[in-house]
Design a protein around this motif. Structure first.
Motif, PDB file in Angstrom:
ATOM      1  N   LEU A 113     -21.480 -11.919 -11.098  1.00  9.29           N
ATOM      2  CA  LEU A 113     -20.977 -11.782  -9.732  1.00  9.29           C
ATOM      3  C   LEU A 113     -19.902 -12.826  -9.440  1.00  9.29           C
ATOM      4  N   GLY A 114     -20.099 -14.042  -9.924  1.00  5.55           N
ATOM      5  CA  GLY A 114     -19.070 -15.061  -9.748  1.00  5.55           C
ATOM      6  C   GLY A 114     -17.773 -14.690 -10.436  1.00  5.55           C
ATOM      7  N   ILE A 115     -17.856 -14.122 -11.635  1.00  8.78           N
ATOM      8  CA  ILE A 115     -16.654 -13.678 -12.344  1.00  8.78           C
ATOM      9  C   ILE A 115     -15.949 -12.580 -11.559  1.00  8.78           C
ATOM     10  N   LEU A 116     -16.713 -11.639 -11.021  1.00 10.52           N
ATOM     11  CA  LEU A 116     -16.113 -10.552 -10.244  1.00 10.52           C
ATOM     12  C   LEU A 116     -15.454 -11.071  -8.971  1.00 10.52           C
ATOM     13  N   LEU A 117     -16.032 -12.084  -8.361  1.00 11.81           N
ATOM     14  CA  LEU A 117     -15.418 -12.670  -7.161  1.00 11.81           C
ATOM     15  C   LEU A 117     -14.087 -13.341  -7.508  1.00 11.81           C
ATOM     16  N   ILE A 118     -14.047 -14.033  -8.648  1.00  8.02           N
ATOM     17  CA  ILE A 118     -12.782 -14.642  -9.087  1.00  8.02           C
ATOM     18  C   ILE A 118     -11.741 -13.561  -9.357  1.00  8.02           C
ATOM     19  N   GLN A 119     -12.139 -12.487 -10.029  1.00  6.79           N
ATOM     20  CA  GLN A 119     -11.216 -11.384 -10.293  1.00  6.79           C
ATOM     21  C   GLN A 119     -10.708 -10.775  -8.993  1.00  6.79           C
ATOM     22  N   THR A 120     -11.589 -10.612  -8.025  1.00  9.18           N
ATOM     23  CA  THR A 120     -11.180 -10.057  -6.728  1.00  9.18           C
ATOM     24  C   THR A 120     -10.162 -10.954  -6.040  1.00  9.18           C
ATOM     25  N   ALA A 121     -10.448 -12.251  -6.025  1.00  3.98           N
ATOM     26  CA  ALA A 121      -9.535 -13.187  -5.364  1.00  3.98           C
ATOM     27  C   ALA A 121      -8.163 -13.195  -6.029  1.00  3.98           C
ATOM     28  N   MET A 122      -8.137 -13.126  -7.361  1.00  2.00           N
ATOM     29  CA  MET A 122      -6.855 -13.133  -8.059  1.00  2.00           C
ATOM     30  C   MET A 122      -6.044 -11.876  -7.782  1.00  2.00           C
ATOM     31  N   SER A 123      -6.711 -10.745  -7.559  1.00  4.13           N
ATOM     32  CA  SER A 123      -5.982  -9.502  -7.321  1.00  4.13           C
ATOM     33  C   SER A 123      -5.505  -9.375  -5.882  1.00  4.13           C
ATOM     34  N   VAL A 124      -6.376  -9.658  -4.921  1.00  6.06           N
ATOM     35  CA  VAL A 124      -6.018  -9.415  -3.519  1.00  6.06           C
ATOM     36  C   VAL A 124      -4.989 -10.415  -3.002  1.00  6.06           C
ATOM     37  N   ARG A 125      -4.768 -11.506  -3.714  1.00  9.37           N
ATOM     38  CA  ARG A 125      -3.746 -12.455  -3.251  1.00  9.37           C
ATOM     39  C   ARG A 125      -2.339 -11.906  -3.496  1.00  9.37           C
ATOM     40  N   LEU A 126      -2.191 -10.896  -4.363  1.00  6.99           N
ATOM     41  CA  LEU A 126      -0.883 -10.316  -4.663  1.00  6.99           C
ATOM     42  C   LEU A 126      -0.405  -9.488  -3.481  1.00  6.99           C
ATOM     43  N   SER A 127       0.882  -9.575  -3.196  1.00  2.00           N
ATOM     44  CA  SER A 127       1.411  -8.879  -2.020  1.00  2.00           C
ATOM     45  C   SER A 127       2.869  -8.506  -2.245  1.00  2.00           C
ATOM     46  N   ASN A 128       3.175  -7.252  -1.941  1.00  2.00           N
ATOM     47  CA  ASN A 128       4.544  -6.759  -1.936  1.00  2.00           C
ATOM     48  C   ASN A 128       4.510  -5.334  -1.412  1.00  2.00           C
ATOM     49  N   THR A 129       5.667  -4.817  -1.044  1.00  2.00           N
ATOM     50  CA  THR A 129       5.737  -3.419  -0.627  1.00  2.00           C
ATOM     51  C   THR A 129       5.521  -2.515  -1.839  1.00  2.00           C
ATOM     52  N   ALA A 130       5.502  -1.233  -1.616  1.00  2.40           N
ATOM     53  CA  ALA A 130       5.171  -0.282  -2.672  1.00  2.40           C
ATOM     54  C   ALA A 130       6.183  -0.352  -3.811  1.00  2.40           C
ATOM     55  N   PHE A 131       5.662  -0.409  -5.038  1.00  2.00           N
ATOM     56  CA  PHE A 131       6.503  -0.238  -6.223  1.00  2.00           C
ATOM     57  C   PHE A 131       6.875   1.232  -6.329  1.00  2.00           C
ATOM     58  N   GLN A 132       7.950   1.543  -7.039  1.00  2.00           N
ATOM     59  CA  GLN A 132       8.436   2.916  -7.077  1.00  2.00           C
ATOM     60  C   GLN A 132       7.407   3.881  -7.680  1.00  2.00           C
ATOM     61  N   ASP A 133       6.605   3.425  -8.652  1.00  2.00           N
ATOM     62  CA  ASP A 133       5.561   4.296  -9.197  1.00  2.00           C
ATOM     63  C   ASP A 133       4.465   4.554  -8.165  1.00  2.00           C
ATOM     64  N   GLU A 134       4.075   3.505  -7.433  1.00  2.00           N
ATOM     65  CA  GLU A 134       3.067   3.689  -6.388  1.00  2.00           C
ATOM     66  C   GLU A 134       3.557   4.685  -5.338  1.00  2.00           C
ATOM     67  N   ALA A 135       4.792   4.489  -4.908  1.00  2.00           N
ATOM     68  CA  ALA A 135       5.353   5.389  -3.899  1.00  2.00           C
ATOM     69  C   ALA A 135       5.414   6.826  -4.411  1.00  2.00           C
ATOM     70  N   LEU A 136       5.793   6.997  -5.661  1.00  2.00           N
ATOM     71  CA  LEU A 136       5.902   8.339  -6.222  1.00  2.00           C
ATOM     72  C   LEU A 136       4.552   9.047  -6.262  1.00  2.00           C
ATOM     73  N   TYR A 137       3.505   8.371  -6.735  1.00  2.22           N
ATOM     74  CA  TYR A 137       2.209   9.031  -6.872  1.00  2.22           C
ATOM     75  C   TYR A 137       1.598   9.376  -5.521  1.00  2.22           C
ATOM     76  N   MET A 138       1.759   8.495  -4.551  1.00  4.07           N
ATOM     77  CA  MET A 138       1.202   8.800  -3.230  1.00  4.07           C
ATOM     78  C   MET A 138       1.963   9.940  -2.569  1.00  4.07           C
ATOM     79  N   TYR A 139       3.286   9.943  -2.692  1.00  4.78           N
ATOM     80  CA  TYR A 139       4.060  11.048  -2.117  1.00  4.78           C
ATOM     81  C   TYR A 139       3.731  12.357  -2.839  1.00  4.78           C
ATOM     82  N   ALA A 140       3.614  12.315  -4.156  1.00  9.31           N
ATOM     83  CA  ALA A 140       3.274  13.518  -4.909  1.00  9.31           C
ATOM     84  C   ALA A 140       1.895  14.029  -4.517  1.00  9.31           C
ATOM     85  N   GLY A 141       0.977  13.126  -4.234  1.00 11.31           N
ATOM     86  CA  GLY A 141      -0.343  13.548  -3.789  1.00 11.31           C
ATOM     87  C   GLY A 141      -0.301  14.289  -2.467  1.00 11.31           C
ATOM     88  N   HIS A 142       0.516  13.795  -1.536  1.00 14.46           N
ATOM     89  CA  HIS A 142       0.679  14.494  -0.257  1.00 14.46           C
ATOM     90  C   HIS A 142       1.314  15.875  -0.464  1.00 14.46           C
TER      91      HIS A 142
END
Length: 595
Positions: A113-142
């Motif tokens: 559980l401690g390892i998973l908490l560290i992994q969570t903290a390392m991931s959620v600290r990342l921040s930026n607007t949508a990357f072009q692949d992210e934008a493409l897949y979400m738009y394609a899903g709609h």
């Protein structure tokens, strides 16, 4: 002054003591403490009787002769009946057991559980607007949802260039995005990667033990690919989760009948459907089914591998025959266009992104081949395990699988998605990395500082590389605010990474209104088709586009061609430059509108 052992004093008329009558030791039968002189084990002998002065006259007036000797014999028989004054308990061969207990399981789960908490903290600290692949897949899903629910026409044939089925992840992402936005889709990826780490712990524990499992999870959780994919709205995270689940089923069913391994086939094929590159790891999964079979059964391991291979192959054939994914598999995987990047650059990136964990896994594989256990307990001598040949093969399989992605990328001479594909292979190599970490620490945690140093260096690399990765594309917030004021449902637009403005303006425009700088097919007024750089120059000379957005990052060479064509065209004026910051420093979105 030292105390002497208490004397046994018996009187003829007193009878046996209550302790002797009940078979319980009295004070006189307790062992001497170690500091009382003599040997500790001597207290196990009955002490010789001590006679008092009146014992000689209590035997009908006789002294030491005659009946007195007979009386001494009777007392010896009574003392023998009482038994020894102290008996040593059985001494265990080891002070701790190798069998997993409830306490060990709960402590191990708490550390996980401690390892998973560290992994969570390392991931959620990342921040930026949508990357072009992210934008493409979400738009394609709609678009897919609208097509399925309302029979609206598809803006593009996504099967021709998606590296995963457009009917799977994009639809799930669109449903989540409708309710909780893009952050919710990224959290879904986080849950998938946390699940993959948990399953990695599970099958590593089954293969080896808790210490190896925790080391494998700790190393895998902080690598760049795990951290980035844990907050990246693409199909990579659920594909890793399904691949980890397939491995877990294969390992967990090692002692079950051979047919049970068939449960892993649909899971593995679904992972391939999510991301076609997952098929690269199916042979490793089949071989793992063979190596983890029962050692005392000659046919069961081989039967497991044959059944899994036939089931997975049959399901893949059905998917190819009755769906439209074959074109996408060919375009993005089997017949993908080759790049121009040299092998040396791809090797450098592979070492940088996953080299430390791979070296740890290789060291673990070598140590495991030489010695199956660290022999921390004498009880290990009574335990059986896999032979050296099986250990060598298992180490080669798990560690060597991590080389498949770099080898394939070198074959294509491209680094596109290399860091993501490395994570798939490191999932297989992680158990051996756990062994490497455990052997580095040594038996009985002899050198914990070495293990801590290795993990901290891996953590530091994961932190810096994941932060760098999320800064490789510009923040599009301010650009989107400007563009939304100048677009509608009738215009024609050109953008460097057109998927990003398409996603953020999907309530105002359609994807068919946008053209990217990755390729163009423009038909002029005379009906001639223009492509490549000539297509951009001709379209801009004709004033075809109503708005043009260039960032100089996604396709810098094409951006220069477009900018030169705009400078020679009388149809466009510069609306403004919107600054942004990325790994290359400060850049600008340049926005032109038709005048």
């Amino acid at each position: 002054m030292t105390s002497s052992p208490p004397h046994r004093t018996r009187r003829r008329d007193s009878g046996p003591t209550p302790e002797a009558d009940e078979g319980l030791p009295g004070d006189e039968s307790r062992p001497r403490p170690p500091d009382a002189g003599g040997s500790w084990f001597e207290s196990a002998r009955p002490l010789p009787p001590q006679r008092t002065a009146d014992d000689g006259h209590a035997d009908d007036g006789h002294g030491d002769d005659g009946d007195g000797g007979h009386e001494d014999g009777d007392g010896s028989e009574e003392r023998d009946a009482e038994g020894p004054g102290y008996t040593l308990p059985p001494v265990p061969e080891a002070s701790w057991t190798l069998d997993p207990g409830r306490r060990r399981s709960w402590v191990s789960r708490a550390l996980l559980l401690g390892i998973l908490l560290i992994q969570t903290a390392m991931s959620v600290r990342l921040s930026n607007t949508a990357f072009q692949d992210e934008a493409l897949y979400m738009y394609a899903g709609h678009a897919q949802l609208s097509h399925l629910l309302y029979d609206t026409p598809m803006p593009k044939d996504y099967n021709t260039y998606f590296s995963g089925s457009p009917m799977l992840y994009p639809i799930v992402a669109a449903v989540i995005e409708n309710h909780v936005g893009m952050v919710g889709v990224r959290v879904f990826s986080l849950l998938c990667m946390l699940g993959a780490t948990s399953l990695l712990y599970g099958f590593s524990r089954r293969l080896f033990n808790e210490r190896v499992a925790l080391g494998a999870a700790a190393m895998f959780a902080v690598t760049q690919s795990t951290v980035v994919l844990g907050f990246f709205a693409t199909y990579d995270a659920p594909a890793v989760l399904l691949l980890a689940l397939a491995i877990w089923i294969v390992v967990r069913s090692d002692r079950a009948p051979a047919a049970v391994v068939l449960a892993a086939a649909p899971v593995a094929v679904l992972a391939v459907g999510l991301k076609y590159a997952s098929a690269l790891y199916l042979p490793s999964l089949v071989l793992l089914a063979v190596l983890t079979g029962r050692r005392n059964r000659a046919r069961q391991p081989l039967l497991r591998g044959v059944l899994l291979a036939l089931a997975a192959g049959g399901l893949l054939w059905l998917g190819m025959a009755f769906t439209d994914v074959l074109k996408g598999v060919q375009a993005t995987t089997t017949q993908r266009a080759h790049g121009t990047e040299p092998w040396s650059e791809l090797a450098r990136q592979s070492v940088e992104f996953g080299g430390l964990m791979f070296v740890t896994a290789a060291g673990g594989a070598i140590a495991y081949a030489l010695r199956g256990r660290m022999n921390e307990s004498p009880l290990v001598r009574t335990m059986t395990g896999p032979g050296r040949r099986r250990r060598v093969l298992l180490g080669l399989l798990l560690t060597g699988t991590a080389l498949l992605a770099p080898a394939y990328q070198m074959h294509l001479n491209t680094s596109v998605a290399l860091y993501k594909h490395l994570g798939f292979g490191l999932l297989f190599a992680a158990p051996m990395a756990g062994i490497g970490l455990a052997r580095l620490v040594g038996p009985h945690f002899r050198h914990p500082q070495l293990g801590i140093l290795l993990w901290v260096v891996t953590l530091a690399l994961g932190l810096t590389q994941s932060t760098w990765r999320f800064e490789t594309w510009p923040d599009s917030t301010r650009m989107t605010e400007v563009v939304r004021q100048h677009v509608d449902s009738t215009g024609r637009y050109l953008a460097s990474a057109d998927n990003v403005p398409v996603y953020y303006t999907r309530d105002l425009t359609l994807q068919s209104q946008w053209t990217s700088t990755y390729g163009i097919g423009y038909v002029d007024k005379a009906g001639r088709l223009h492509s490549g750089d000539d297509g951009y120059r001709t379209a801009i000379a004709d004033g075809w586009f109503d708005l043009i957005v260039l960032d100089g990052v996604a396709t810098p060479d094409t951006d220069r061609v477009v900018a030169d064509a705009i400078a020679q065209s009388p149809y466009y004026r510069l609306l403004g430059r919107v600054p942004f910051t990325h790994v290359g420093g400060t850049g600008y979105y340049r926005i032109w509108v038709k005048q």
